[in-house]
Design a protein around this motif. Structure first.
Motif, short mmCIF file in Angstrom:
data_model
loop_
_atom_site.label_atom_id
_atom_site.label_comp_id
_atom_site.label_asym_id
_atom_site.label_seq_id
_atom_site.Cartn_x
_atom_site.Cartn_y
_atom_site.Cartn_z
N SER A 163 33.18 -19.69 -79.80
CA SER A 163 32.80 -20.63 -80.84
C SER A 163 33.31 -20.14 -82.18
N ASP A 178 26.50 -23.41 -82.13
CA ASP A 178 26.17 -23.06 -80.74
C ASP A 178 24.91 -23.78 -80.24
N ASP A 179 23.82 -23.70 -81.01
CA ASP A 179 22.54 -24.24 -80.54
C ASP A 179 22.61 -25.74 -80.31
N GLU A 180 23.19 -26.47 -81.27
CA GLU A 180 23.27 -27.92 -81.13
C GLU A 180 24.17 -28.31 -79.96
N PRO A 227 25.90 -34.20 -80.04
CA PRO A 227 25.24 -33.09 -80.75
C PRO A 227 24.98 -33.47 -82.20
N MET A 234 24.78 -26.53 -77.13
CA MET A 234 24.10 -26.27 -75.86
C MET A 234 22.96 -27.28 -75.62
N LYS A 235 22.24 -27.60 -76.68
CA LYS A 235 21.13 -28.54 -76.55
C LYS A 235 21.62 -29.91 -76.10
N ASN A 293 27.97 -18.83 -84.08
CA ASN A 293 26.57 -19.21 -84.16
C ASN A 293 26.28 -20.39 -85.10
N PRO A 338 25.00 -29.86 -87.77
CA PRO A 338 24.05 -29.09 -88.59
C PRO A 338 24.13 -29.50 -90.06
N THR A 393 26.65 -21.97 -70.74
CA THR A 393 26.92 -20.72 -71.45
C THR A 393 28.04 -20.94 -72.47
N ILE A 394 28.04 -20.12 -73.51
CA ILE A 394 29.06 -20.19 -74.56
C ILE A 394 30.24 -19.30 -74.18
N SER A 413 23.23 -29.90 -72.35
CA SER A 413 22.22 -29.80 -71.29
C SER A 413 21.65 -31.16 -70.90
#
Length: 418
Positions: free
Chosen positions: A366, A373-375, A331, A377-378, A370, A334, A362-363, A381
């Motif tokens: 965390s 989270d995005d990094e 990941p 999940m990205k 937030n 950020p 799914t989260i 996947s």
């Protein structure tokens, strides 16, 4: 591509080095034919290793309950550009070397085609054809025999349209010498040595930075000539072998080691070739092919065992319950969190299908909320796991976002509910 090259480098180097170091006793015990056949172990080793890398082991765990931990360090993220530049530079150097060698091969092919086109056809006298027919080595109608002033030593040239090229003074040799030279090149043709030489050169083009591969390729080509000598002189008497050795002396120039032709005259191994003419060589193709297959596959299995051993050393999860990711995408840390030196974690739940693909991410939890989270999940996947018969459900993983690795003296305690 570079990772695959590196993964097969160790077993390839060990196998080639073993054959080179043991070549003298192998030649004495096995003979010229069998020693040359033993080089089949090299492509078998590469094929077995590559297949082992491309075909993942099968995973049969139906579910995953233990939470796996993986670290995402900001220091590693910030230095990724440096390592990416280094890897790209090394990759470009390797690619440049390989393309250069392939360019040399293309130039030789064009030059050889010009020589063949300019060469003069040579009609063999009926007496020579009758002599070769009695020896069991009559040239095929599809094989042309030509002479050229730039040819210093007899050679078999061409992959699709083979031609035997001989020097201009070929007609001055005795009938027995002419027949032995043509028989030698016909042995190359019968064993498809031109294709073997091309394959060997292509492998060297991939591993051009390894000096052991160059030494092995040179020894392979020399063994090829010695094996042809043994085949031609198998039924010769002492006087005929002496005449054959005199022919070798006559064409002992330093012939160019071309990939698309053989090199009959080579003074670097002339003494070795003449010494081998005194010996009687037996053929044991099935036994030697079996030995070559054993060497190739055993080397591939050793390499796979080493890779498997590295996986079992992972301390972040229990292998008895958790499937291992065969490909992880780190990941991105950020930028805002890295600038403010914020650390945290993300716990995720997901499923793994039969092919090892990740889905339904799914989260669970965390911290800070937030921020990562995005990094997380990205990246998750895009992970790939080992294939399995039923897939994996309820898989869980925790990604710890840290500015740097924790100090060794700090003990990390994991608490789980009973």
């Amino acid at each position: 591509m570079m990772s695959l090259i590196i993964s097969v480098m160790l077993p390839l180097t060990l196998l080639c080095a073993a054959i080179l170091l043991l070549h003298k006793p192998l030649l004495a015990r096995l003979g010229a034919h069998n020693t040359y056949t033993l080089w089949v172990a090299v492509p078998l080793l590469l094929a077995g290793t590559v297949l082992g890398q491309l075909i993942p082991a099968r995973q049969t765990n139906p579910s995953l309950y233990q939470l796996q931990h993986f670290r995402v360090q900001a220091s590693e993220f910030l230095s990724q550009s440096h390592y990416a530049t280094l890897n790209m530079t090394l990759g470009c150097i390797w690619l440049l070397g390989s393309l250069t060698l392939l360019g040399i091969l293309l130039y030789q092919a064009i030059r050889l085609k010009q020589v063949v086109a300019q060469a003069q056809g040579l009609d063999l006298p009926k007496a020579l054809l009758s002599f070769m027919q009695l020896a069991g080595s009559t040239p095929k109608a599809s094989v042309g025999i030509k002479c050229h002033p730039q040819i210093d030593s007899p050679m078999l040239a061409g992959l699709l349209k083979p031609v035997i090229l001989v020097p201009m003074d070929f007609k001055q040799l005795t009938q027995s010498q002419q027949a032995s030279i043509l028989d030698h090149e016909l042995r190359h043709l019968a064993r498809h040595d031109i294709a073997a030489n091309l394959l060997g050169y292509l492998l060297v083009s991939l591993f051009w930075f390894n000096p052991v591969c160059w030494l092995a390729y040179r020894r392979f080509r020399d063994d090829q000539e010695i094996a042809c000598d043994a085949e031609v002189t198998r039924h010769m008497d002492k006087q005929q072998r002496i005449a054959y050795s005199q022919t070798l002396l006559a064409y002992s120039q330093q012939a160019h080691l071309g990939m698309l032709h053989t090199h009959y005259g080579n003074k670097t191994i002339l003494k070795e070739r003449i010494m081998q003419l005194k010996k009687t060589h037996t053929k044991r193709p099935l036994a030697i092919l079996g030995l070559a297959l054993t060497l190739g596959l055993s080397g591939a299995l050793i390499n796979q065992s080493a890779v498997a051993g590295d996986k079992h050393q992972d301390k972040h999860h229990n292998e008895a319950k958790a499937p291992s990711p065969v490909m992880r995408v780190e990941p991105a840390y950020p930028a805002e969190a890295a600038e403010k030196r914020i650390e945290g974690y993300v716990q995720l739940q997901f499923e793994i299908d039969k092919q090892g693909n990740v889905s339904n991410v799914t989260i669970i939890k965390s911290y800070p909320g937030n921020m990562f989270d995005d990094e997380a999940m990205k990246a998750l996947s895009q992970w790939r796991y080992e294939s399995s018969k039923t897939g994996v459900t309820n898989a869980k993983v925790q990604l710890d976002f840290m500015m740097s690795a924790p100090k060794a003296e700090i003990e990390r305690v994991r608490v789980t509910a009973g």
